[in-house]
Design an enzyme around this catalytic site. Structure first.
Site, PDB file in Angstrom:
ATOM      1  N   ASP A  50       0.851  -1.187   0.000  1.00 54.00           N
ATOM      2  CA  ASP A  50       0.000   0.000   0.000  1.00 54.00           C
ATOM      3  C   ASP A  50       0.885   1.233   0.000  1.00 54.00           C
ATOM      4  O   ASP A  50       1.961   1.245   0.597  1.00 54.00           O
ATOM      5  CB  ASP A  50      -0.970  -0.008   1.186  1.00 54.00           C
ATOM      6  CG  ASP A  50      -0.282  -0.032   2.537  1.00 54.00           C
ATOM      7  OD1 ASP A  50      -0.094   1.049   3.129  1.00 54.00           O
ATOM      8  OD2 ASP A  50       0.059  -1.128   3.021  1.00 54.00           O
ATOM      9  N   GLU A 141      -6.888   4.419  12.778  1.00 50.79           N
ATOM     10  CA  GLU A 141      -5.684   4.219  13.582  1.00 50.79           C
ATOM     11  C   GLU A 141      -5.686   5.020  14.873  1.00 50.79           C
ATOM     12  O   GLU A 141      -4.880   4.749  15.766  1.00 50.79           O
ATOM     13  CB  GLU A 141      -4.450   4.613  12.759  1.00 50.79           C
ATOM     14  CG  GLU A 141      -4.304   3.831  11.473  1.00 50.79           C
ATOM     15  CD  GLU A 141      -3.062   4.244  10.697  1.00 50.79           C
ATOM     16  OE1 GLU A 141      -2.024   4.490  11.339  1.00 50.79           O
ATOM     17  OE2 GLU A 141      -3.139   4.325   9.460  1.00 50.79           O
TER      18      GLU A 141
END
Length: 243
Positions: A50, A141
């Site tokens: 990614d 996150e």
């Protein structure tokens, strides 16, 4: 004179030994990192990466074709957006190149605490579903941080995520995947988002939770070295088989 010659020879062989060791050490490290990239653990089927604007402009033809990584990298996820109005400046170019090269790819949105509906609209303004697209990903996150109890914060975070997830699924027809770390998966999401698949970040070790059938992707390192990239990148494995 003889003593001087002996000193010079000793210095030469000492330097030769040092550089030979450094060359061996460098090659050994590079080999171990290459094995890290190409060895897929049991229970997983494919390898992928990614990326975001942090990697700068990427020449995907060089990465995938010239460096013989096309058969190793099965999928790529690219950052599309963040928060209410941030757009990743490299997303459009990354996606166009990957589509041209017929490489399976997807987009992710970095989630913040404010206005989840506007965040979903920001993502969908950038990402429009196309034939090669993998399911969109919500990257969670950070926790909502203000003066409330932990259960209240968790409840608020989950409620905000559901707004984003439901809106993106309704508009795109694809159920998003949730990206998070193992701690947040275990403590906040595992027993709440039972009908969602997850992408879990956990570095340097394997965990039993990765065997959960809802965990489709495992980000196992943020220090991957892939030919064609000047900086380390995130490396992942997936239970999805890409043929």
């Amino acid at each position: 004179m003889a003593g001087m010659i002996l000193l010079v020879l000793a210095a030469f062989f000492s330097a030769l030994g040092y550089f030979t060791f450094q060359h061996y050490k460098k090659n050994k490290v590079q080999k171990s990192k290459h094995e890290l990239l190409t060895t897929i653990p049991e229970g997983f089927s494919s390898f992928g990466i990614d990326v975001s604007h942090y990697q700068g402009k990427i020449n995907w033809e060089r990465v995938l074709k010239d460096n013989d990584m096309d058969s190793v990298i099965s999928f790529v996820y690219c950052k599309a957006s963040e928060g209410e109005d941030i757009i990743d400046e490299e997303f459009a170019g990354n996606r166009a190149q990957l589509n041209q090269l017929q490489k399976a790819n997807g987009a992710y949105h970095y989630f913040t605490s404010a206005n989840p509906l506007q965040q979903a609209k920001n993502f969908l303004n950038v990402w429009k579903k196309e034939s090669l697209d993998l399911p969109p990903v919500l990257d969670v996150e950070v926790e909502i941080s203000h003066k409330k109890t932990l259960p209240e914060r968790n409840k608020e975070l989950v409620a905000a995520m559901k707004i984003w997830l439901n809106y993106v699924e309704k508009e795109s027809g694809m159920r998003p995947i949730i990206y998070t770390n193992l701690y947040m998966y275990n403590s906040k999401f595992e027993n709440v988002f039972e009908n969602y698949h997850f992408w879990v970040a956990l570095y340097n070790r394997h965990d039993e939770q990765l065997n959960d059938e809802r965990v489709l992707y495992w980000q196992y390192s943020d220090q991957g070295e892939v030919p064609g990239f000047p900086k380390n990148i995130d490396v992942n494995v997936s239970k999805v088989r890409f043929d």
